[in-house]
Design a protein around this motif. Structure first.
Motif, PDB file in Angstrom:
ATOM      1  N   ALA A  85      -2.515  -7.163  -2.531  1.00  0.00           N
ATOM      2  CA  ALA A  85      -2.449  -6.462  -3.886  1.00  0.00           C
ATOM      3  C   ALA A  85      -0.783  -5.837  -3.911  1.00  0.00           C
ATOM      4  N   ARG A  86      -0.274  -5.800  -5.171  1.00  0.00           N
ATOM      5  CA  ARG A  86       0.871  -5.234  -5.360  1.00  0.00           C
ATOM      6  C   ARG A  86       0.659  -3.955  -6.339  1.00  0.00           C
ATOM      7  N   LEU A  87       1.066  -2.941  -6.200  1.00  0.00           N
ATOM      8  CA  LEU A  87       0.932  -1.593  -6.958  1.00  0.00           C
ATOM      9  C   LEU A  87       2.212  -0.972  -7.307  1.00  0.00           C
ATOM     10  N   TRP A  88       2.204  -0.584  -8.484  1.00  0.00           N
ATOM     11  CA  TRP A  88       3.287   0.442  -8.961  1.00  0.00           C
ATOM     12  C   TRP A  88       2.604   1.635  -9.444  1.00  0.00           C
ATOM     13  N   LEU A  89       3.081   2.794  -9.005  1.00  0.00           N
ATOM     14  CA  LEU A  89       2.449   4.064  -8.986  1.00  0.00           C
ATOM     15  C   LEU A  89       3.254   5.201  -9.509  1.00  0.00           C
ATOM     16  N   HIS A 104       2.198  -1.683  -1.326  1.00  0.00           N
ATOM     17  CA  HIS A 104       1.744  -2.824  -0.730  1.00  0.00           C
ATOM     18  C   HIS A 104       0.571  -2.824  -0.039  1.00  0.00           C
ATOM     19  N   ARG A 105      -0.651  -4.029  -0.441  1.00  0.00           N
ATOM     20  CA  ARG A 105      -2.043  -3.548   0.259  1.00  0.00           C
ATOM     21  C   ARG A 105      -2.696  -4.965   0.357  1.00  0.00           C
ATOM     22  N   PHE A 132       0.204   0.268   1.982  1.00  0.00           N
ATOM     23  CA  PHE A 132       1.591   0.810   2.745  1.00  0.00           C
ATOM     24  C   PHE A 132       2.203   1.415   1.414  1.00  0.00           C
ATOM     25  N   ARG A 133       2.399   2.662   1.275  1.00  0.00           N
ATOM     26  CA  ARG A 133       2.844   3.223   0.027  1.00  0.00           C
ATOM     27  C   ARG A 133       4.266   3.901   0.419  1.00  0.00           C
ATOM     28  N   LEU A 147       1.595   4.374   5.990  1.00  0.00           N
ATOM     29  CA  LEU A 147       0.434   3.757   6.314  1.00  0.00           C
ATOM     30  C   LEU A 147      -0.942   4.532   6.072  1.00  0.00           C
ATOM     31  N   THR A 148      -1.781   4.060   5.362  1.00  0.00           N
ATOM     32  CA  THR A 148      -3.076   4.745   5.414  1.00  0.00           C
ATOM     33  C   THR A 148      -4.172   3.569   5.528  1.00  0.00           C
TER      34      THR A 148
END
Length: 250
Positions: A85-89, A104-105, A132-133, A147-148
């Protein structure tokens, strides 16, 4: 297991998962936000036991997600999926609604779907997110990533209404609850990440489903202790199933 006992276990899970202790324990700083959650889900069947899962989500001023995975369909209603998954926060502390922060997830999940009678389905899903934020310091984005780990447990009850079925659609109701928990050395304040409780009305027509309703997201801040947000979301989700398997000639 009888119908009443299955209802009992579902309601018990909802009660246990919903974070009553977070809202009624010591004094918390809680804010309220309102937004529309738009989502699109695509399942593409490519083989008898395999499909490609894709979904897209967007909440203005909160996040956007593009996710994909490969699903293995096992016997007894068990599906195993792994993907990326690709995220934008948003950037914490910046005061901006811009989705500038990257995540990145890689992820994987196990989902089990069972029936309770002829018109009721009960689904259980366990998902693991390797997150990976992008790192933030003093409201500024850094090129490094933290990394969490996150584990998510969801229970979903779907009730069909065959008495209102027409030639082109079947109405149904969905009640769902999901708890999300964080782990890892970079988790400081929010081992409890959030809880998502939703009630949606759906319409199904062959390979197409539309769900809309209300979701309450109770989210704990990752950077400030004792700070929480009640997110009140109007959900508009569209589901599409596509079968591209080659048809065998008779």
């Amino acid at each position: 297991m009888t119908l009443n006992r299955k209802y009992f276990w579902f309601i018990l899970l909802l009660w246990l998962f919903y974070p009553w202790h977070f809202t009624h324990a010591q004094q918390k700083e809680v804010t309220n936000e309102f937004a529309v959650w738009k989502g699109f889900f695509l399942n593409t069947r490519i083989a008898a036991r395999n499909s490609i899962f894709t979904d897209l989500h967007h909440i203005s001023g909160s996040f956007a997600v593009a996710r994909a995975g490969l699903t293995q369909h096992l016997p007894h209603g068990v599906d195993v999926t792994a993907g990326y998954a690709r995220l934008w926060l948003t950037v914490p502390g910046s005061g901006s609604d811009a989705l500038d922060r990257n995540e990145h997830r890689p992820w994987m999940q196990v989902a089990v779907l069972g029936k309770i009678g002829s018109n009721i389905n009960l689904g259980t899903r366990i998902r693991y997110d390797l997150r990976f934020r992008q790192r933030v310091e003093a409201a500024e984005l850094l090129p490094k990533y933290d990394l969490t780990h996150r584990v998510r447990l969801q229970e979903t009850l779907r009730l069909n209404f065959p008495g209102f079925k027409t030639e082109w659609m079947l109405p149904y109701l969905v009640l769902s609850n999901e708890i999300l928990l964080n782990f890892g050395e970079n988790v400081s304040y929010n081992t409890f990440d959030q809880n998502r409780l939703s009630l949606m009305l759906g319409l199904e027509h062959n390979f197409l489903r539309l769900q809309t309703g209300y979701m309450h997201r109770f989210v704990q801040s990752a950077s400030v202790p004792n700070r929480y947000t009640n997110n009140h979301n109007l959900t508009v989700w569209l589901f599409y199933t596509l079968d591209i398997r080659k048809k065998t000639k008779e």
